[in-house]
Scaffold this motif. Structure first.
Motif, PDB file in Angstrom:
ATOM      1  N   SER A  89       3.834   5.731  -5.335  1.00  0.00           N
ATOM      2  CA  SER A  89       4.301   5.790  -6.711  1.00  0.00           C
ATOM      3  C   SER A  89       3.308   6.537  -7.512  1.00  0.00           C
ATOM      4  O   SER A  89       3.437   7.581  -8.209  1.00  0.00           O
ATOM      5  N   ALA A  90       1.862   6.286  -6.897  1.00  0.00           N
ATOM      6  CA  ALA A  90       0.798   7.022  -7.549  1.00  0.00           C
ATOM      7  C   ALA A  90       0.959   8.499  -7.454  1.00  0.00           C
ATOM      8  O   ALA A  90       0.693   9.259  -8.695  1.00  0.00           O
ATOM      9  N   THR A  91       1.291   8.781  -6.210  1.00  0.00           N
ATOM     10  CA  THR A  91       1.383  10.407  -5.963  1.00  0.00           C
ATOM     11  C   THR A  91       2.465  11.063  -6.672  1.00  0.00           C
ATOM     12  O   THR A  91       2.514  12.144  -7.232  1.00  0.00           O
ATOM     13  N   GLN A 107       0.854  -1.143  -0.098  1.00  0.00           N
ATOM     14  CA  GLN A 107      -0.008  -0.055  -0.070  1.00  0.00           C
ATOM     15  C   GLN A 107       0.804   1.180  -0.031  1.00  0.00           C
ATOM     16  O   GLN A 107       0.523   2.242  -0.840  1.00  0.00           O
ATOM     17  N   GLN A 114       2.566   1.588  -3.416  1.00  0.00           N
ATOM     18  CA  GLN A 114       1.351   2.034  -4.542  1.00  0.00           C
ATOM     19  C   GLN A 114       1.305   3.470  -4.353  1.00  0.00           C
ATOM     20  O   GLN A 114       1.090   4.311  -5.296  1.00  0.00           O
ATOM     21  N   LYS A 115       0.943   3.622  -3.124  1.00  0.00           N
ATOM     22  CA  LYS A 115       0.341   5.434  -2.831  1.00  0.00           C
ATOM     23  C   LYS A 115       1.700   6.221  -3.206  1.00  0.00           C
ATOM     24  O   LYS A 115       1.280   7.271  -3.588  1.00  0.00           O
ATOM     25  N   CYS A 140       6.706  15.189  -2.756  1.00  0.00           N
ATOM     26  CA  CYS A 140       7.178  14.048  -1.860  1.00  0.00           C
ATOM     27  C   CYS A 140       7.469  14.456  -0.621  1.00  0.00           C
ATOM     28  O   CYS A 140       7.385  13.970   0.468  1.00  0.00           O
ATOM     29  N   LEU A 152       3.750   9.654  -9.645  1.00  0.00           N
ATOM     30  CA  LEU A 152       3.495   9.763 -11.114  1.00  0.00           C
ATOM     31  C   LEU A 152       2.676  10.900 -11.316  1.00  0.00           C
ATOM     32  O   LEU A 152       2.775  11.390 -12.356  1.00  0.00           O
ATOM     33  N   ALA A 153       1.688  11.223 -10.536  1.00  0.00           N
ATOM     34  CA  ALA A 153       0.638  11.964 -10.672  1.00  0.00           C
ATOM     35  C   ALA A 153       1.232  13.578 -11.113  1.00  0.00           C
ATOM     36  O   ALA A 153       1.006  14.261 -11.930  1.00  0.00           O
ATOM     37  N   THR A 154       2.327  13.765 -10.035  1.00  0.00           N
ATOM     38  CA  THR A 154       3.003  15.090 -10.128  1.00  0.00           C
ATOM     39  C   THR A 154       3.926  15.089 -11.303  1.00  0.00           C
ATOM     40  O   THR A 154       3.882  16.309 -12.062  1.00  0.00           O
TER      41      THR A 154
END
Ligand code: HEC
Length: 187
Positions: free
Chosen positions: A40-42, A34, A37-38, A59, A44-46
């Motif tokens: 990486s998602a954060t 978790q 994933q959280k 970050c 990648l989005a930025t």
């Protein structure tokens, strides 16, 4: 007492401890996934929309609250550590350092991830660690020859940064999950 009765008593006495460890191992893997994933998602989005300088700011602000939320849900302390650190708050203790060094040599010797470590202590507390391997995407902020504006932003937030110069496939660090001495809380 008949021997089989003694055996049954022994099984009853040891089974709860063993299943509690299985449970904590399963939940540790889950919590590490978790957090990974959280983050990486954060990231990648930025990265995709605003670029690496903005992603460093995100970050810097988000990494710790994300870990805190996952910790609260898991009932364990869930975080990241490394031998060469960006954020000094992520420093390993002596035992975690030993595990990281082992992961590093295993990777260098060609071991295939996941690389994991799980230990329980006499007081009932436990620690899980799993290796985080550097990927191509990470090199923007953890590789060699980092773009000047990226390097400047890192230096602003992390003046003692040691987390550059990595290559894809190197050990970057590890997820680290600390279970308190008390029993596993109910789901
Ligand atoms: C946009 C820049 C950026 C990218 C790309 C990036 N990181 Fe980081 N990384 C950071 C920052 C900033 C921190 C410090 C976060 C904090 O304050 O807790 C950090 C911290 C870490 C840490 C915690 C240990 C430490 O040194 O404090 C690990 C592990 C880590 N990154 C792994 C990775 C991995 C693996 C990738 C690729 C999937 C990656 N990072 C991609 C900026 C980045």
């Amino acid at each position: 007492m008949k021997p089989y009765l003694l055996l049954m008593l022994l099984l009853l006495a040891t089974a709860p401890a063993a299943s509690q460890d299985d449970e904590r191992l399963t939940r540790s893997r889950d919590a590490a996934m978790q957090l990974g994933q959280k983050l990486s998602a954060t990231l990648l989005a930025t990265l995709g929309t605003d670029g690496p300088v903005a992603a460093i700011e995100v970050c810097n602000v988000e990494a710790s609250p994300i870990a805190a939320r996952i910790s609260a849900r898991a009932g364990a302390s869930v975080g990241r550590t490394a031998l060469r650190l960006r954020n000094p708050d992520n420093a390993p203790d002596a035992d975690a350092r030993t595990v990281l060094t082992t992961f590093e040599s295993e990777l260098a010797a060609g071991a295939t991830p996941p690389l994991e470590h799980f230990e329980t202590r006499p007081d009932g507390s436990a620690r899980y660690m799993s290796a985080i391997v550097t990927q191509g995407l990470c090199l923007t902020c953890h590789g060699s020859g980092i773009a000047a504006e990226v390097a400047d932003t890192i230096a602003d937030h992390y003046p003692a940064d040691q987390a550059t110069g990595f290559a894809a496939g190197d050990l970057r660090g590890a997820f680290i999950i600390e279970w308190p001495a008390s029993d596993v809380p109910p789901r």
